[in-house]
Write an enzyme that holds these catalytic residues in place. Structure first.
Site, PDB file in Angstrom:
ATOM      1  N   HIS A   1       0.826  -1.222   0.000  1.00 40.69           N
ATOM      2  CA  HIS A   1       0.000   0.000   0.000  1.00 40.69           C
ATOM      3  C   HIS A   1       0.856   1.265   0.000  1.00 40.69           C
ATOM      4  O   HIS A   1       0.337   2.352  -0.221  1.00 40.69           O
ATOM      5  CB  HIS A   1      -0.919   0.008   1.232  1.00 40.69           C
TER       6      HIS A   1
ATOM      7  N   ASP B   1       3.788   9.636  -0.800  1.00 36.72           N
ATOM      8  CA  ASP B   1       2.604   8.893  -0.375  1.00 36.72           C
ATOM      9  C   ASP B   1       2.353   7.759  -1.359  1.00 36.72           C
ATOM     10  O   ASP B   1       2.521   7.955  -2.575  1.00 36.72           O
ATOM     11  CB  ASP B   1       1.391   9.835  -0.361  1.00 36.72           C
TER      12      ASP B   1
HETATM   13  O1  F6P Z   1      -0.921   3.421   4.418  1.00 31.48           O
HETATM   14  C1  F6P Z   1      -0.428   2.372   5.129  1.00 31.48           C
HETATM   15  C2  F6P Z   1      -1.187   2.104   6.412  1.00 31.48           C
HETATM   16  O2  F6P Z   1      -0.642   0.983   7.062  1.00 31.48           O
HETATM   17  C3  F6P Z   1      -2.676   1.894   6.200  1.00 31.48           C
HETATM   18  O3  F6P Z   1      -2.963   0.592   5.800  1.00 31.48           O
HETATM   19  C4  F6P Z   1      -3.241   2.294   7.520  1.00 31.48           C
HETATM   20  O4  F6P Z   1      -4.558   2.717   7.442  1.00 31.48           O
HETATM   21  C5  F6P Z   1      -2.357   3.442   7.920  1.00 31.48           C
HETATM   22  O5  F6P Z   1      -1.116   3.218   7.287  1.00 31.48           O
HETATM   23  C6  F6P Z   1      -2.228   3.595   9.427  1.00 31.48           C
HETATM   24  O6  F6P Z   1      -1.492   2.540   9.906  1.00 31.48           O
HETATM   25  P1  F6P Z   1      -1.433   1.963  11.375  1.00 31.48           P
HETATM   26  O7  F6P Z   1      -2.009   0.590  11.277  1.00 31.48           O
HETATM   27  O8  F6P Z   1       0.022   1.947  11.684  1.00 31.48           O
HETATM   28  O9  F6P Z   1      -2.225   2.852  12.278  1.00 31.48           O
END
Ligand code: F6P
Length: 479
Positions: free
Chosen positions: A166, A379
């Site tokens: 992602h 990003d």
């Molecule tokens: O963008 C990557 C990501 O891991 C998303 O999947 C997630 O919503 C966001 O960052 C926040 O991540 P965390 O699980 O560390 O709160």
């Protein structure tokens, strides 16, 4: 699709809260979950991940009520506090996160953290091996679980393993700095299908794999996919820009409740143009740079004063990681400093809020704002940009977008593009957005909305699944 999909991610798509026998389980509501749910319940599938709660929570009971309601199961991978510290906060969020976002200066390279990452990935693989069956497609998500594929391949050599990253994938020059880069590449090369967000990430990975691992060669290269050969195995690599459920946002923003909340919001900030920033608290999002660019625009273009304000909502995130704690105080100081310098009677240039927004408030913010500032330093995609477009049903909004967001590939032609490190240029784009005619706003936004609607999260899922489905039947094309 007639094969069952088993999904694996660091967090399960739920939040567990409570204590003292009063526990609740709340389903997550992001685009990924919305898109996957119908498929998951049709096949009575399994989603494997960390429940994000302590051992005192009655996980089994909560999961069985979730499964009865949603039609698929959750399988927990519990983590001890020390593992959360080293695998999640440490290696995932203090090493891979900054490195993959090109921010080498924020990286911490710590052997203990890497070892715990390895151990936790092996545990995810074990749970997945036991929960999945021969004909399943196992789909593993994101940077926290790169090595999971390697361990799963040892345990279940014939299982179809797919992976989607992602976040961005760095260039070979950066990736090489990671002391465990070879191990991570071996992890990735254990999958049958690897999906990235953009062509740039896809290419970066191919360069890393072919230059750093012996025996990897390109078998065929097409516009959207590359087939690699690694020993006896063939690996498909592609890019699949993730998106949102366009209709849910657009219809939600049209509701009377949201219209009301948006009207109230605008009243609070006076009848002036509202610039909006909504981000998780994260140094990759370029929030201090955005504040400086807004300040610079007000200095350079005094006709903006009294007529524009920036509303910045920062959603708490990773609150125990030191760099995130530092960023919070930096933002508080900077917003105070800018307002101290530039506020005038009856007008505050910058409204800074550190809090989460409920769904109605989120849509109301999108609807109330005339201009969105989406200016991350880097990003993977950035869904705020797409959500803002989906909610701008009257076409009257302007999107200012960073060149370094994955979304730039799809939206760059009709957004105002900026390099967020270039404060002067971003200030000029802010003024261009402020003074843009309504006809021009509508022309650009109509195009952006059509793009986001066409390539929504359902299309993303179809594309990924169809690549998975065709992976075992690729012709032996020549490079
Ligand atoms: O963008 C990557 C990501 O891991 C998303 O999947 C997630 O919503 C966001 O960052 C926040 O991540 P965390 O699980 O560390 O709160």
């Amino acid at each position: 699709m007639n094969r069952r999909m088993v999904v694996v991610s660091n967090r399960l798509p739920i939040t567990i809260t409570g204590g003292d026998k009063q526990w609740t389980i709340t389903p997550a509501s992001g685009g990924l979950v919305t898109a996957l749910e119908p498929l998951m319940s049709e096949h009575r599938s399994i989603w494997i991940g960390w429940p994000g709660c302590g051992p005192e929570a009655p996980v089994e009971e909560l999961f069985s009520s979730f499964s009865a309601e949603h039609g698929y199961q959750l399988a927990p991978v519990p983590l001890a506090e020390d593992e959360v510290e080293k695998y999640y906060r440490g290696f995932s969020n203090e090493t891979l996160w900054p490195l993959f976002h090109d921010l080498l200066g924020n990286c911490l390279f710590d052997l203990e953290n890497y070892r715990t990452y390895d151990i936790v990935n092996r545990r995810f693989a074990k749970v997945t091996a036991e929960a999945s069956r021969d004909n399943d497609i196992v789909w593993i998500h994101d940077y926290q679980l790169i090595l999971c594929g390697w361990y799963l391949r040892q345990l279940r050599p014939d299982r179809f393993l797919a992976f989607f990253l992602h976040i961005p994938f760095p260039s070979p020059d950066l990736f090489r700095r990671l002391p465990w880069c070879k191990e991570l590449l071996s992890g990735l090369l254990a999958y049958d299908l690897i999906g990235f967000q953009t062509l740039r990430d896809h290419r970066n990975f191919i360069h890393c794999a072919t230059s750093m691992v012996k025996d990897v060669e390109v078998v065929s290269r097409q516009r959207k996919q590359t087939i690699l050969r690694f020993g006896e195995r063939r690996i498909k690599v592609g890019h699949y820009p993730i998106s949102i459920d366009f209709n849910r946002f657009s219809e939600g923003a049209d509701s009377a409740e949201v219209a009301d909340a948006a009207w109230q919001l605008h009243e609070n900030y006076g009848q002036r143009q509202l610039f909006l920033g909504i981000d998780r608290l994260d140094y990759t999002k370029g929030i201090p740079e955005r504040f400086l660019a807004f300040e610079r625009a007000l200095e350079k273009y005094p006709d903006m004063r009294q007529k524009a304000s920036l509303l910045q909502v920062v959603v708490p995130s990773r609150t125990m990681v030191p760099d995130y704690i530092d960023l919070k105080s930096k933002l508080e100081q900077l917003s105070g400093h800018i307002n101290g310098r530039l506020s005038e009677h009856g007008w505050v240039p910058l409204h800074y809020h550190y809090r989460s927004l409920d769904p109605v408030q989120l849509l109301a913010h999108y609807r109330a704002a005339e201009i969105a500032l989406v200016t991350p330093l880097r990003d993977g995609m950035n869904l705020v940009a797409k959500e803002f477009c989906a909610c701008t049903n009257d076409n009257r909004g302007v999107l200012v977008l960073s060149k370094f967001a994955g979304a730039a590939d799809q939206l760059g032609r009709h957004a105002l593009m900026v390099n967020p490190y270039d404060i002067e240029q971003t200030a000029d784009a802010i003024y261009q957005a402020f003074s843009m005619t309504e006809t021009e706003r509508c022309r650009r936004m109509a195009w952006l909305r059509a793009q986001v609607q066409r390539e929504d999260v359902h299309r993303w899922l179809e594309n990924f699944i169809s690549s998975a489905g065709s992976s075992q039947r690729e012709p032996e094309a020549v490079s």
